[in-house]
Design a protein around this motif. Structure first.
Motif, PDB file in Angstrom:
ATOM      1  N   PHE A  52      -3.720   0.488  -2.728  1.00 36.01           N
ATOM      2  CA  PHE A  52      -2.685   1.283  -1.977  1.00 36.01           C
ATOM      3  C   PHE A  52      -2.751   0.911  -0.405  1.00 36.01           C
ATOM      4  O   PHE A  52      -1.944   1.629   0.311  1.00 36.01           O
ATOM      5  CB  PHE A  52      -3.002   2.535  -2.328  1.00 36.01           C
TER       6      PHE A  52
ATOM      7  N   THR B 193       2.601  -0.289  -2.185  1.00 35.97           N
ATOM      8  CA  THR B 193       3.016   1.152  -2.785  1.00 35.97           C
ATOM      9  C   THR B 193       3.780   1.093  -4.095  1.00 35.97           C
ATOM     10  O   THR B 193       3.999   0.214  -4.562  1.00 35.97           O
ATOM     11  CB  THR B 193       3.997   1.905  -1.482  1.00 35.97           C
ATOM     12  N   HIS B 194       4.109   2.255  -4.577  1.00 35.67           N
ATOM     13  CA  HIS B 194       4.812   2.267  -5.802  1.00 35.67           C
ATOM     14  C   HIS B 194       5.394   3.553  -6.009  1.00 35.67           C
ATOM     15  O   HIS B 194       5.183   4.440  -5.189  1.00 35.67           O
ATOM     16  CB  HIS B 194       3.746   2.212  -6.957  1.00 35.67           C
ATOM     17  N   GLU B 195       6.401   3.550  -6.846  1.00 32.09           N
ATOM     18  CA  GLU B 195       7.348   4.615  -6.928  1.00 32.09           C
ATOM     19  C   GLU B 195       6.723   6.299  -7.347  1.00 32.09           C
ATOM     20  O   GLU B 195       7.167   7.000  -6.652  1.00 32.09           O
ATOM     21  CB  GLU B 195       8.477   4.359  -8.049  1.00 32.09           C
ATOM     22  N   PRO B 196       5.691   6.039  -8.186  1.00 31.51           N
ATOM     23  CA  PRO B 196       5.031   7.376  -8.518  1.00 31.51           C
ATOM     24  C   PRO B 196       4.500   8.113  -7.232  1.00 31.51           C
ATOM     25  O   PRO B 196       4.719   9.163  -7.003  1.00 31.51           O
ATOM     26  CB  PRO B 196       4.076   7.106  -9.673  1.00 31.51           C
ATOM     27  N   ALA B 197       3.912   7.162  -6.401  1.00 30.19           N
ATOM     28  CA  ALA B 197       3.385   7.879  -5.092  1.00 30.19           C
ATOM     29  C   ALA B 197       4.311   8.287  -4.237  1.00 30.19           C
ATOM     30  O   ALA B 197       4.191   9.409  -3.605  1.00 30.19           O
ATOM     31  CB  ALA B 197       2.431   6.820  -4.441  1.00 30.19           C
TER      32      ALA B 197
ATOM     33  N   ASN C 148      -3.833   6.338  -7.691  1.00 30.45           N
ATOM     34  CA  ASN C 148      -3.483   5.734  -8.886  1.00 30.45           C
ATOM     35  C   ASN C 148      -2.160   6.115  -9.629  1.00 30.45           C
ATOM     36  O   ASN C 148      -1.895   7.372  -9.774  1.00 30.45           O
ATOM     37  CB  ASN C 148      -4.707   6.255  -9.781  1.00 30.45           C
ATOM     38  N   PRO C 149      -1.606   5.179 -10.060  1.00 27.09           N
ATOM     39  CA  PRO C 149       0.051   5.450 -10.391  1.00 27.09           C
ATOM     40  C   PRO C 149      -0.046   6.223 -11.659  1.00 27.09           C
ATOM     41  O   PRO C 149       0.995   7.285 -11.640  1.00 27.09           O
ATOM     42  CB  PRO C 149       0.658   4.019 -10.801  1.00 27.09           C
TER      43      PRO C 149
ATOM     44  N   GLN D 283      -2.463   0.524 -11.934  1.00 22.79           N
ATOM     45  CA  GLN D 283      -3.103   0.567 -10.966  1.00 22.79           C
ATOM     46  C   GLN D 283      -2.644  -0.553  -9.882  1.00 22.79           C
ATOM     47  O   GLN D 283      -2.427  -1.724 -10.234  1.00 22.79           O
ATOM     48  CB  GLN D 283      -4.852   0.604 -11.302  1.00 22.79           C
TER      49      GLN D 283
ATOM     50  N   GLN E 144       3.937   6.003 -17.794  1.00 21.63           N
ATOM     51  CA  GLN E 144       3.509   5.311 -16.728  1.00 21.63           C
ATOM     52  C   GLN E 144       2.545   4.055 -17.378  1.00 21.63           C
ATOM     53  O   GLN E 144       2.479   2.977 -16.449  1.00 21.63           O
ATOM     54  CB  GLN E 144       2.917   5.958 -15.784  1.00 21.63           C
TER      55      GLN E 144
ATOM     56  N   CYS F   6      -0.603   9.773 -10.338  1.00 25.53           N
ATOM     57  CA  CYS F   6       0.577  10.108  -9.611  1.00 25.53           C
ATOM     58  C   CYS F   6       1.811  10.664 -10.578  1.00 25.53           C
ATOM     59  O   CYS F   6       2.358  11.480 -10.408  1.00 25.53           O
ATOM     60  CB  CYS F   6       0.983   9.218  -8.821  1.00 25.53           C
ATOM     61  N   ALA F   7       2.002   9.885 -11.675  1.00 24.31           N
ATOM     62  CA  ALA F   7       2.974  10.304 -12.634  1.00 24.31           C
ATOM     63  C   ALA F   7       2.873  11.552 -13.445  1.00 24.31           C
ATOM     64  O   ALA F   7       3.735  12.239 -13.575  1.00 24.31           O
ATOM     65  CB  ALA F   7       2.886   8.843 -13.798  1.00 24.31           C
TER      66      ALA F   7
END
Ligand SMILES: *Cc1c(COP(=O)(O)O)cnc(C)c1O
Length: 420
Positions: A76, A80-84, A302-303, A73, A67, A306-307
């Motif tokens: 939010f 948005t982002h994929e890990p979340a 935080n990505p 970072q 990640q 989340c990963a």
């Protein structure tokens, strides 16, 4: 073992005036912590209840590394982002159907603050005048002002008490007196509070106090009857600690709001979530900006964290985590049973991977010098254990080996002679 120079670091829950040594840890693997000189300690309390699969779990570490190459970072609010996204979807998949929404934050305390604000926001937005919070006696929900307000009052928060808000306290469902708790909750719920917050099945910082699943189920039913939101603080109990993935699973309880943190990332990164039922989200859903949920912190979702959490969930999906928990539960039970026969111990108790007992002694309470003396004794014998007053508990990572666990319990047995 000691830091090289006088350190400017002010440690949490640490009385620096007592001059206790503060070990400088260099690395960790599995259930063990190592300093640079080659000393090691078995982490028998999972670094304050967070480390589930063991330190430096290769899959979680790899997920974090990967990640860091992609996205560190991201704001939010409105992005948005994929890990979340995958984490939220997976959390909704593994929790009961009525829980449909996931709000991110970064610690157990903030997940509790979010839960309280969700409950109050819900009633405010549907136009009901409900704002009082009910709590269980001896509870702990964190150290921010709101979380302290819903926790037990004591020496921990005496200076801050003028700032803490008033709550309704329901007596702890002690063995044989559960009905008193239920009656008190029923009466308090009739006065139309907003929510009741509980640590399901076991009160952690309050002294590893266990109560039966049927009492939790009854408390939940009472809240449902009165339209009082039921908040389960699973910050400690979540992720297998009590023998099932969540403590509420054991009792067949579906809360309106759930707080998760600690083991959410396997203990590798700070992250928390507050899950809630659809009506709470719906009460904030509008074209009116005044009704949105006004809560955020800079590192929300935080990505990288989340990963780490996604890797934890993958471990739960494809590894025999439940079998490890069952094996550890059995081993803990055997060690506890041996010690329980000793007249210098009382109240042996266990829930899943958590085993605890009290040391018989005249003085009790957190401030007694016993706890730090015991902690020092264990530290010198290669075990990280941090008693709560005269309550000694063991809550190790699920990867702890039989020999490592035996080492921990040997140190505990030896400590009984030290006390005597
Ligand atoms: C540890 C704990 C918290 C607070 O979590 P932090 O991450 O330390 O803020 C809240 N509730 C319970 C039940 C806990 O055990």
């Amino acid at each position: 073992m000691k830091p090289k120079t006088p350190s400017p670091v002010w440690h949490p829950f640490t009385q620096h005036g007592l001059g206790e040594p503060i070990p400088l840890i260099d690395r960790a693997e599995g259930a063990r912590l190592y300093d640079a000189e080659g000393n090691s300690w078995i982490d028998a309390i999972s670094s304050w209840w967070v480390t589930t699969h063991g330190h430096a779990n290769p899959r979680i570490m790899a997920a974090i590394r990967d990640q860091t190459e992609r996205l560190d970072q991201l704001i939010f609010a409105g992005w948005t982002h994929e890990p979340a996204e995958s984490l939220a979807a997976e959390l909704i998949r593994i929790t009961p159907d009525p829980l449909t929404r996931v709000f991110f934050s970064d610690s157990g305390s903030t997940s509790v603050e979010v839960a309280l604000k969700m409950a109050l926001g819900y009633f405010s937005n549907i136009g009901e005048d409900r704002h009082r919070i009910l709590v269980l006696e001896h509870s702990y929900h964190g150290d921010t002002i709101g979380a302290m307000s819903v926790g037990a009052r004591g020496v921990f928060n005496r200076p801050y008490q003028p700032l803490l808000f008033d709550v309704g306290t329901i007596p702890f469902p002690a063995a044989g007196r559960e009905q008193d708790t239920l009656d008190a909750l029923d009466a308090a719920c009739a006065e139309k509070p907003a929510a009741f917050i509980v640590e399901p099945l076991i009160l952690g910082a309050g002294g590893m106090l266990i109560y039966p699943a049927w009492a939790l189920a009854e408390m939940r039913a009472i809240c449902a009857r009165h339209g009082v939101l039921f908040i389960a603080d699973e910050v400690m109990t979540g992720w297998g600690r009590t023998g099932t993935r969540f403590a509420c699973d054991r009792a067949g309880v579906i809360p309106d709001i759930v707080c998760l943190s600690k083991g959410l990332t396997g203990g590798a990164m700070p992250l928390a979530v507050t899950l809630c039922i659809e009506p709470i989200f719906a009460a904030h859903l509008s074209t009116d900006r005044a009704r949105l949920f006004y809560h955020s912190s800079s590192y929300t979702a935080n990505p990288i964290a989340c990963a780490a959490a996604n890797a934890n969930l993958a471990i739960w999906r494809d590894e025999p985590v439940q079998a490890r928990i069952d094996a550890l539960t059995e081993a803990q039970g055997a060690h506890l049973a041996m010690l329980a026969a000793d007249p210098r111990t009382r109240n042996p108790r266990q829930l899943g991977t958590i085993a605890a007992f009290d040391i018989v002694q005249p003085e009790s309470g957190y401030l007694s010098s016993l706890a730090p003396r015991l902690a020092a004794f264990y530290r010198e014998r290669g075990a990280l254990i941090r008693p709560l007053g005269n309550t000694v508990y063991v809550m190790p990572p699920y990867c702890t080996g039989a020999g490592e666990l035996a080492h921990v319990w040997d140190a505990i047995a030896a400590s009984l002679d030290m006390v005597a």
